[in-house]
Scaffold this active site. Sequence first.
Site, PDB file in Angstrom:
ATOM      1  CG  HIS A 125      -2.025   0.954   1.492  1.00 22.45           C
ATOM      2  ND1 HIS A 125      -1.528   2.386   1.961  1.00 22.45           N
ATOM      3  CD2 HIS A 125      -3.246   0.999   1.443  1.00 22.45           C
ATOM      4  CE1 HIS A 125      -2.725   2.996   1.586  1.00 22.45           C
ATOM      5  NE2 HIS A 125      -3.802   2.173   1.576  1.00 22.45           N
ATOM      6  CG  ASP A 202       0.737  -2.442   6.201  1.00 20.37           C
ATOM      7  OD1 ASP A 202      -0.437  -2.511   7.131  1.00 20.37           O
ATOM      8  OD2 ASP A 202       0.704  -1.762   5.412  1.00 20.37           O
ATOM      9  CD  GLN A 205      -6.632  -4.789   4.383  1.00 16.45           C
ATOM     10  OE1 GLN A 205      -7.611  -5.236   4.818  1.00 16.45           O
ATOM     11  NE2 GLN A 205      -6.965  -3.155   3.974  1.00 16.45           N
ATOM     12  CB  CYS A 366      -3.726   3.314  -1.356  1.00 18.10           C
ATOM     13  SG  CYS A 366      -4.936   4.622  -1.231  1.00 18.10           S
TER      14      CYS A 366
HETATM   15  N1  PLP Z   1      -1.627  -0.781   4.591  1.00 22.86           N
HETATM   16  C1  PLP Z   1      -2.682  -1.271   4.262  1.00 22.86           C
HETATM   17  C2  PLP Z   1      -2.273  -2.750   3.773  1.00 22.86           C
HETATM   18  C3  PLP Z   1      -3.815  -0.857   3.950  1.00 22.86           C
HETATM   19  O1  PLP Z   1      -4.631  -1.878   3.351  1.00 22.86           O
HETATM   20  C4  PLP Z   1      -4.131   0.248   4.451  1.00 22.86           C
HETATM   21  C5  PLP Z   1      -5.514   0.813   4.119  1.00 22.86           C
HETATM   22  O2  PLP Z   1      -6.155   0.255   3.345  1.00 22.86           O
HETATM   23  C6  PLP Z   1      -3.242   1.100   4.965  1.00 22.86           C
HETATM   24  C7  PLP Z   1      -1.898   0.674   5.064  1.00 22.86           C
HETATM   25  C8  PLP Z   1      -3.330   2.400   5.322  1.00 22.86           C
HETATM   26  O3  PLP Z   1      -3.967   2.495   6.500  1.00 22.86           O
HETATM   27  P1  PLP Z   1      -4.829   3.709   7.366  1.00 22.86           P
HETATM   28  O4  PLP Z   1      -5.405   4.570   6.118  1.00 22.86           O
HETATM   29  O5  PLP Z   1      -5.690   3.353   8.272  1.00 22.86           O
HETATM   30  O6  PLP Z   1      -3.683   4.488   8.039  1.00 22.86           O
END
Ligand code: PLP
Length: 408
Positions: A125, A202, A205, A366
């Site tokens: 992401h 991360d 998900q 994203c």
């Molecule tokens: N990382 C992953 C794998 C995500 O799916 C997301 C959000 O969709 C994020 C990071 C970012 O999360 P946030 O917008 O809650 O900071």
Amino acid sequence: MKTPLDAQKIRDDFPILQTRVYDKPLVYLDNAATTQKPRQVIDRVISYYYQNNSNAHRAKYFLAEKSSELYESARETVRKFIGAANSQEIIFTSGTTASINLVAQSLRKFYFKKDDEIIITEMEHHSNLVPWQMVCKDVGASLKVIPFDDEGVLRIKSLESMFTEKTRLIAVTHVSNVTGVINPVKEIIVRAHAYNIPVLLDGAQSISHLPIDVEILDCDFFVFSGHKMYAETGTGVLYGKQKWLEQMFPVQYGGGMVLSVDFDNTTFADLPFRFEAGTQNIAGAISIAAAIDYMNDIGINAIHSHEKQLLQYAADALGDIDQVTLYAESATKSGLLSFNINNVSPFDVSMILDKMAIAVRSGTHCAQPVMKHLGIDGTVRVSFALYNTVEEVDVLVKGVRRAVQILQ
Ligand code: PLP
């Protein structure tokens, strides 16, 4: 099909699921973007504001103590949920993005230097890509990328060939937010640690879909968002191993994170407070604890099996439609899947589904490098939560068949 959860009963806990859209029952399948919130979480937040609201860690009167107690008890609930050794390793943030930026900016101050290398993957992401890219630009380091194959699986066979004495960190997503592929993170961690390379996971998900134990994983950092696990938006967690957090510099300064201040010098508070400058989102932290209690009552293993069954059911049914291309079809996945109707814009598909009250996400999610690899502009993403049902998948599949008729 029977799954381990009584999803119909669970749905009663989520007031928003009763909503009708265009006079049809809402089918909410955009849970990877944000989940809906159960009454148990909403009520806990309301009760905090009705009965306990005051600033935490500031004063000694009754309400202030109560607020501090609830905030710290939320930290302890998070600690237990992810199996961390101690609650000093749990830092509340505003979300996954904030947690990753905190680590990146803090490490930039003392750890990364010119010519260093940071490894990420091709399926990150943007929140786990751009912060590292910016650090690289700032210090003159370089970003290396582990590619994925045609099935969306990371090519880690020759991972060690990417390591050099300058490799300083690996940042990898536990589960892809585009394909749902579960990455072999334990294997990556073991192999990275053999070269003394720390690993950030991360968990945005994975946190509400898979059992997480940071001690077993042995990751150095694990980050996630509250709003993707039935808690409030603007909430999140950074778990960091104590040995790392102790060396790290704060990146935000202000009240609540200091021990002593004069005009020449400041000494910082102990962990975890030195990373929590200013008034925190106390109700948000409490909402995370309430969400964890809610998930624990149901059981993360039952949630995982339920969602896995829905995923398989949806993949089989969508796969039966000739005009549909599924991504990472044969890989091991969690919680979500992506597809396209051949030669049709994913935005058009999601607009048609919307008219049938089906909420799915379309676009790049994203993760533009993933789209570049696949040679597409975007996908339609269907993502599940514990309250989704087989009947909703049937409605979705019917909707996609209708979209094929209209758009092709
Ligand atoms: N990382 C992953 C794998 C995500 O799916 C997301 C959000 O969709 C994020 C990071 C970012 O999360 P946030 O917008 O809650 O900071």
